[in-house]
Design an enzyme around this catalytic site. Structure first.
Site, PDB file in Angstrom:
ATOM      1  N   HIS A  24     -23.788 -13.270  37.026  1.00 15.70           N
ATOM      2  CA  HIS A  24     -24.468 -12.630  35.934  1.00 15.70           C
ATOM      3  C   HIS A  24     -25.943 -13.150  35.725  1.00 15.70           C
ATOM      4  CE1 HIS A  24     -20.032 -13.214  34.473  1.00 15.70           C
ATOM      5  NE2 HIS A  24     -20.234 -12.060  34.410  1.00 15.70           N
ATOM      6  N   LYS A  81     -10.948 -17.522  17.702  1.00 18.21           N
ATOM      7  CA  LYS A  81      -9.798 -17.445  18.660  1.00 18.21           C
ATOM      8  C   LYS A  81      -9.936 -17.929  20.025  1.00 18.21           C
ATOM      9  CE  LYS A  81      -7.414 -13.310  17.009  1.00 18.21           C
ATOM     10  NZ  LYS A  81      -7.599 -11.949  17.230  1.00 18.21           N
ATOM     11  N   ARG A 121     -20.792  -4.255  40.409  1.00 14.85           N
ATOM     12  CA  ARG A 121     -20.562  -4.753  41.764  1.00 14.85           C
ATOM     13  C   ARG A 121     -19.924  -3.299  42.716  1.00 14.85           C
ATOM     14  NH1 ARG A 121     -16.919  -9.000  39.072  1.00 14.85           N
ATOM     15  NH2 ARG A 121     -16.718  -7.378  38.118  1.00 14.85           N
ATOM     16  N   SER A 181     -15.763 -13.819  37.074  1.00 12.47           N
ATOM     17  CA  SER A 181     -15.334 -15.064  36.403  1.00 12.47           C
ATOM     18  C   SER A 181     -13.956 -15.645  36.656  1.00 12.47           C
ATOM     19  CB  SER A 181     -15.321 -14.904  34.743  1.00 12.47           C
ATOM     20  OG  SER A 181     -16.871 -14.640  34.492  1.00 12.47           O
TER      21      SER A 181
END
Ligand code: PNS
Length: 158
Positions: free
Chosen positions: A17, A41, A91, A128
């Site tokens: 990123h 949340k 990617r 991630s």
């Protein structure tokens, strides 16, 4: 003034990123890294506030990159903040299939264009979710995420 948004969940930010943010920052006057998700949340490893804080820390030396968060429709943010472009990393063809409908929908809704940068080959398999999985079971992700982020992930799984 050209302002572009790099949107994403960034749970957490990776070196892949960051590479996209810095490369995008060479093409626009200002980059806003926009963490999307509901701040109230807790879905994910990090809260929205924690994600924002981590990105702020690891981009602090970049003069034209700032970080914000948004819980609504992306195009409402881009319209309100005079954002002329979205920038995303690609990617693989899997990313392409996922990104194209969103780019087309965003353009239909607001006219904003999405620019795609090909991920640097050294981050081609970095995500991630994969990094979280590796750290969860004690694996090493150094070089794939900033040291600060690696430490924050290990702390979460401790
Ligand atoms: O981390 P991701 O999965 O690449 O992020 C996808 C993201 C956050 C860019 C997308 O889910 C999004 O735009 N969310 C905001 C809500 C919205 O505008 N949805 C419609 C997209 S066409």
């Amino acid at each position: 003034m050209t302002i572009a948004v790099c949107p994403g969940s960034f749970d957490p930010v990776t070196n892949g990123h960051l590479d996209i943010f810095h490369r995008a920052a060479r093409h626009f006057d200002e980059i806003i890294v926009l963490v999307t998700g509901n701040p109230t949340k807790t879905s994910g490893l990090f809260s929205v506030e924690e994600r924002v804080a981590l990105i702020r820390e690891v981009t602090r030396d970049a003069g034209n990159i700032r970080v914000d968060f948004w819980g609504g429709l992306l195009v409402d943010y881009t319209t309100a903040h005079h954002v002329t472009a979205l920038v995303k990393g690609l990617r693989s063809s899997l990313d392409y299939e996922y990104e194209v409908p969103m780019a087309q929908m965003n353009r239909r809704l607001s006219g904003v264009d999405t620019y795609f940068l090909l991920t640097d080959e050294k981050y081609g398999y970095t995500s991630s979710s994969l990094c979280k999985e590796v750290v969860k079971y004690g694996g090493d992700v150094s070089g794939l995420v900033p040291d600060l982020v690696g430490e924050a992930m290990r702390e979460k799984f401790r």
